[in-house]
Write an enzyme that holds these catalytic residues in place. Structure first.
Site, PDB file in Angstrom:
ATOM      1  CE1 TYR A  36      25.065  34.304  34.005  1.00 29.19           C
ATOM      2  CE2 TYR A  36      26.893  34.421  35.538  1.00 29.19           C
ATOM      3  CZ  TYR A  36      25.581  34.100  35.270  1.00 29.19           C
ATOM      4  OH  TYR A  36      24.804  33.570  36.249  1.00 29.19           O
ATOM      5  CB  CYS A  39      28.638  44.451  34.595  1.00 32.35           C
ATOM      6  SG  CYS A  39      28.712  45.901  35.655  1.00 32.35           S
ATOM      7  CB  ALA A  75      41.415  42.286  47.486  1.00 32.11           C
ATOM      8  CB  THR A  79      39.306  47.958  38.356  1.00 35.13           C
ATOM      9  OG1 THR A  79      40.179  48.310  37.282  1.00 35.13           O
ATOM     10  CG2 THR A  79      37.899  47.857  37.770  1.00 35.13           C
ATOM     11  CG  HIS A  80      35.253  46.841  40.564  1.00 35.18           C
ATOM     12  ND1 HIS A  80      34.669  48.061  40.328  1.00 35.18           N
ATOM     13  CD2 HIS A  80      35.016  46.096  39.459  1.00 35.18           C
ATOM     14  CE1 HIS A  80      34.086  48.044  39.140  1.00 35.18           C
ATOM     15  NE2 HIS A  80      34.289  46.861  38.591  1.00 35.18           N
TER      16      HIS A  80
HETATM   17  C1  LIG Z   1      32.379  42.073  30.337  1.00 39.19           C
HETATM   18  C2  LIG Z   1      32.425  41.785  31.824  1.00 39.19           C
HETATM   19  C3  LIG Z   1      31.237  41.761  32.546  1.00 39.19           C
HETATM   20  C4  LIG Z   1      31.260  41.496  33.913  1.00 39.19           C
HETATM   21  N1  LIG Z   1      30.076  41.469  34.601  1.00 39.19           N
HETATM   22  C5  LIG Z   1      30.094  41.252  35.935  1.00 39.19           C
HETATM   23  C6  LIG Z   1      28.889  41.291  36.680  1.00 39.19           C
HETATM   24  O1  LIG Z   1      27.801  41.525  36.141  1.00 39.19           O
HETATM   25  N2  LIG Z   1      28.955  41.042  38.019  1.00 39.19           N
HETATM   26  C7  LIG Z   1      30.147  40.788  38.658  1.00 39.19           C
HETATM   27  O2  LIG Z   1      30.152  40.588  39.878  1.00 39.19           O
HETATM   28  N3  LIG Z   1      31.304  40.771  37.958  1.00 39.19           N
HETATM   29  C8  LIG Z   1      31.315  40.986  36.630  1.00 39.19           C
HETATM   30  N4  LIG Z   1      32.490  40.967  35.931  1.00 39.19           N
HETATM   31  C9  LIG Z   1      33.747  40.692  36.636  1.00 39.19           C
HETATM   32  C10 LIG Z   1      34.322  41.963  37.242  1.00 39.19           C
HETATM   33  O3  LIG Z   1      34.418  42.973  36.287  1.00 39.19           O
HETATM   34  C11 LIG Z   1      35.717  41.655  37.818  1.00 39.19           C
HETATM   35  O4  LIG Z   1      35.580  40.632  38.749  1.00 39.19           O
HETATM   36  C12 LIG Z   1      36.267  42.906  38.480  1.00 39.19           C
HETATM   37  O5  LIG Z   1      36.558  43.899  37.532  1.00 39.19           O
HETATM   38  C13 LIG Z   1      37.545  42.582  39.263  1.00 39.19           C
HETATM   39  O6  LIG Z   1      38.030  43.752  39.823  1.00 39.19           O
HETATM   40  P1  LIG Z   1      39.559  43.881  40.253  1.00 39.19           P
HETATM   41  O7  LIG Z   1      39.723  45.257  40.779  1.00 39.19           O
HETATM   42  O8  LIG Z   1      39.924  42.753  41.128  1.00 39.19           O
HETATM   43  O9  LIG Z   1      40.397  43.631  38.921  1.00 39.19           O
HETATM   44  P2  LIG Z   1      40.404  44.314  37.479  1.00 39.19           P
HETATM   45  O10 LIG Z   1      39.067  44.824  37.130  1.00 39.19           O
HETATM   46  O11 LIG Z   1      41.057  43.345  36.558  1.00 39.19           O
HETATM   47  O12 LIG Z   1      41.341  45.577  37.673  1.00 39.19           O
HETATM   48  C14 LIG Z   1      42.710  45.479  37.925  1.00 39.19           C
HETATM   49  C15 LIG Z   1      43.348  46.831  37.730  1.00 39.19           C
HETATM   50  O13 LIG Z   1      44.735  46.738  38.009  1.00 39.19           O
HETATM   51  C16 LIG Z   1      45.474  47.496  37.051  1.00 39.19           C
HETATM   52  N5  LIG Z   1      46.828  46.927  36.972  1.00 39.19           N
HETATM   53  C17 LIG Z   1      47.158  45.629  36.727  1.00 39.19           C
HETATM   54  N6  LIG Z   1      48.491  45.464  36.765  1.00 39.19           N
HETATM   55  C18 LIG Z   1      49.014  46.679  37.034  1.00 39.19           C
HETATM   56  C19 LIG Z   1      50.352  47.147  37.218  1.00 39.19           C
HETATM   57  N7  LIG Z   1      51.390  46.325  37.098  1.00 39.19           N
HETATM   58  N8  LIG Z   1      50.536  48.448  37.478  1.00 39.19           N
HETATM   59  C20 LIG Z   1      49.475  49.295  37.597  1.00 39.19           C
HETATM   60  N9  LIG Z   1      48.185  48.909  37.449  1.00 39.19           N
HETATM   61  C21 LIG Z   1      47.974  47.610  37.171  1.00 39.19           C
HETATM   62  C22 LIG Z   1      44.672  47.320  35.768  1.00 39.19           C
HETATM   63  O14 LIG Z   1      44.946  48.347  34.843  1.00 39.19           O
HETATM   64  C23 LIG Z   1      43.244  47.351  36.307  1.00 39.19           C
HETATM   65  O15 LIG Z   1      42.710  48.651  36.326  1.00 39.19           O
HETATM   66  C24 LIG Z   1      32.493  41.234  34.559  1.00 39.19           C
HETATM   67  C25 LIG Z   1      33.684  41.269  33.820  1.00 39.19           C
HETATM   68  C26 LIG Z   1      33.664  41.544  32.477  1.00 39.19           C
HETATM   69  C27 LIG Z   1      34.943  41.590  31.714  1.00 39.19           C
END
Ligand SMILES: Cc1cc2nc3c(=O)[nH]c(=O)nc-3n(C[C@H](O)[C@H](O)[C@H](O)COP(=O)(O)OP(=O)(O)OC[C@H]3O[C@@H](n4cnc5c(N)ncnc54)[C@H](O)[C@@H]3O)c2cc1C
Length: 445
Positions: free
Chosen positions: A157, A42, A277, A9-10
């Site tokens: 939020y 978001c 991360a 994702t991010h």
């Molecule tokens: C409704 C909502 C609104 C938000 N608004 C904000 C905002 O305005 N500002 C802000 O800073 N943050 C916001 N956030 C928080 C932000 O979205 C998260 O902090 C961010 O998405 C984290 O990114 P990440 O890549 O660490 O994890 P995630 O977004 O959780 O992504 C993890 C990825 O790993 C994949 N994955 C997991 N396990 C496996 C596996 N075993 N094999 C293969 N793939 C796997 C998943 O499918 C997923 O795509 C919001 C969150 C939500 C839910």
């Protein structure tokens, strides 16, 4: 160098791109169980409220765009096991069922977080929805098009934004929270009170200071039972926060009790060559000067970038976070950073808050509007540990300024005399940011 990135994702997307930018010859395998990358959660509430020009724009990369950048994308492929010591990744193609095992020089864990779902009777009902992923977003968009009553659980939020947008859509919304005020973890009571009035004015039933004890499906919806009442909805939506999705790595790497993978300033975990991360990892929280768990995209993006910069050797340290964030509810802009006084007390810090309210620009201008500003500081040292701003005007950059002040360990006295411009279109001779710092300095002298 051969690198595996688990999750895209991010944190995963930024890590993969930055590794490629640093090491053009690196072979990077990205494993993602879904068929999309970089979804901006978001945007979910905004989409429900029809404020999104096109849902396709809620992604800033695609599997194809990353492939074009020389990254090997394994989409709809789940990592089912990882031996971190051996740097071995077991994955399964969810389309064909085919399993693969491969070895790497480095592994990057960016598996993110999953929604907290306490073991409450009935919580697994089909009428209880989540709001995190692209699939959740599509489901909520479709389902809420046919609902009239929605119970939102959690007034942080995410729940606060859902309740706002659904109420503006004409739905009868009930907003439940265990705290006795909305956005309790994000801001001071004086700010929550303004939002609560807006919710009531928009017909939202606030059920605060109540713990949900059960969900019961009915013929036409769902009943949410709390320790103080029963609330009816066509559906319920949970916004109870997130926990790290790191079960695969339990016992292999140091973690906080909630499963967040502990990382050093260079994003490396306790296992050499294994990085983490984003929502899967800890952050260094500057207000407390301690490791913490704060799932925000801002951290995921910066930590992902740092994985790339440090993948070969430790070069650039993470400056930590203040959990700076913002929300807009019923045309009120709110932006905050760091701790509130109540939040500081919960973390064992004795703090004080100064709050002011004043026009953001001189009243000789044809229009102006009030800004409410709060600054929280550690008692004794006067080190700034938090700030919040609220107005029907864009005050968001003030929270970013206080964020920098916290990061740089400034005191209220230093902020009070910092150089902020004056120009009547934008500010008073003494900017509201300076004003609140002066108020804090005065109350401590
Ligand atoms: C409704 C909502 C609104 C938000 N608004 C904000 C905002 O305005 N500002 C802000 O800073 N943050 C916001 N956030 C928080 C932000 O979205 C998260 O902090 C961010 O998405 C984290 O990114 P990440 O890549 O660490 O994890 P995630 O977004 O959780 O992504 C993890 C990825 O790993 C994949 N994955 C997991 N396990 C496996 C596996 N075993 N094999 C293969 N793939 C796997 C998943 O499918 C997923 O795509 C919001 C969150 C939500 C839910």
């Amino acid at each position: 160098m051969k690198v595996a990135v688990i999750g895209a994702t991010h944190a995963g997307v930024f890590a993969a791109k930055q590794i490629k930018a640093e090491l053009a010859d690196a072979s990077i395998d990205v494993f993602e169980r879904k068929d999309t990358v970089s979804f901006l959660s978001c945007g979910i509430a905004l989409w429900l409220g029809d404020h999104v020009s096109s849902p396709d724009k809620m992604f800033y990369e695609s599997p194809e765009s990353l492939t074009a950048q020389g990254i090997n994308m394994h989409m709809k492929t789940e990592v089912t096991k990882a031996d971190l010591a051996k740097k071995e990744v077991h994955s399964q193609d969810l389309t064909t069922g085919e399993s693969t095992v491969a070895s790497y020089d480095k592994i990057v864990i960016t598996t993110g977080s999953k929604a907290i779902m306490p073991p409450i009777p009935g919580i697994d009902s089909d009428k209880v929805y989540l709001s995190k992923s692209w699939d959740d977003a599509k489901t909520l968009k479709e389902v809420t098009a046919g609902t009239k009553r929605v119970v939102v659980i959690g007034a942080g939020y995410i729940g606060a934004e859902l309740a706002e947008q659904l109420s503006l859509n004409g739905q009868k919304v009930t907003l439940i929270d265990g705290f006795d005020r909305v956005l309790a973890k994000n801001t001071a009571p004086e700010f929550s009170a303004i939002f609560e009035q807006e919710y009531r004015d928009h017909g939202v039933n606030l059920a605060l200071g109540q713990m949900v004890q059960g969900f019961k499906e009915t013929a036409d919806g769902i009943q949410v039972e709390t320790d103080q009442g029963t609330y009816e909805g066509d559906i319920a939506i949970l916004g109870l926060g997130f926990k790290p999705a790191t079960d695969l790595f339990t016992g292999q790497v140091d973690m906080l009790p909630n499963g967040a993978i502990e990382v050093n300033p260079y994003m490396e975990s306790s296992v050499p060559g294994v990085f983490a991360a984003g929502d899967a990892a800890t952050v260094f929280y500057n207000p407390t000067q301690k490791q913490d768990y704060i799932p925000l995209a801002t951290n995921a993006v910066r930590q992902g970038l740092l994985v790339g910069k440090n993948i070969e050797e430790a070069k650039v340290a993470y400056p930590g976070t203040q959990a700076t964030s913002a929300v807009e509810l019923y045309d009120w802009a709110f932006a905050g950073t760091g701790l509130t006084k109540e939040g500081a007390a919960a973390k064992g810090i004795e703090a004080e808050t100064a709050i002011i309210e004043e026009d953001y620009r001189p009243d000789f201008m044809l229009t102006t509007t009030k800004v409410k500003a709060a600054l929280t500081y550690e008692k004794g040292t006067k080190r700034i540990i938090g700030g919040a701003f609220m107005a029907k005007h864009d005050i968001s950059q003030a929270a970013n300024a206080v964020s920098l002040a916290i990061e740089n360990k400034m005191t209220v006295d230093q902020l009070a005399l910092s150089d902020f411009f004056f120009q009547p279109n934008f500010s008073q001779p003494i900017n509201y940011l300076s004003s609140v710092a002066m108020a804090a300095a005065a109350q401590e002298s």
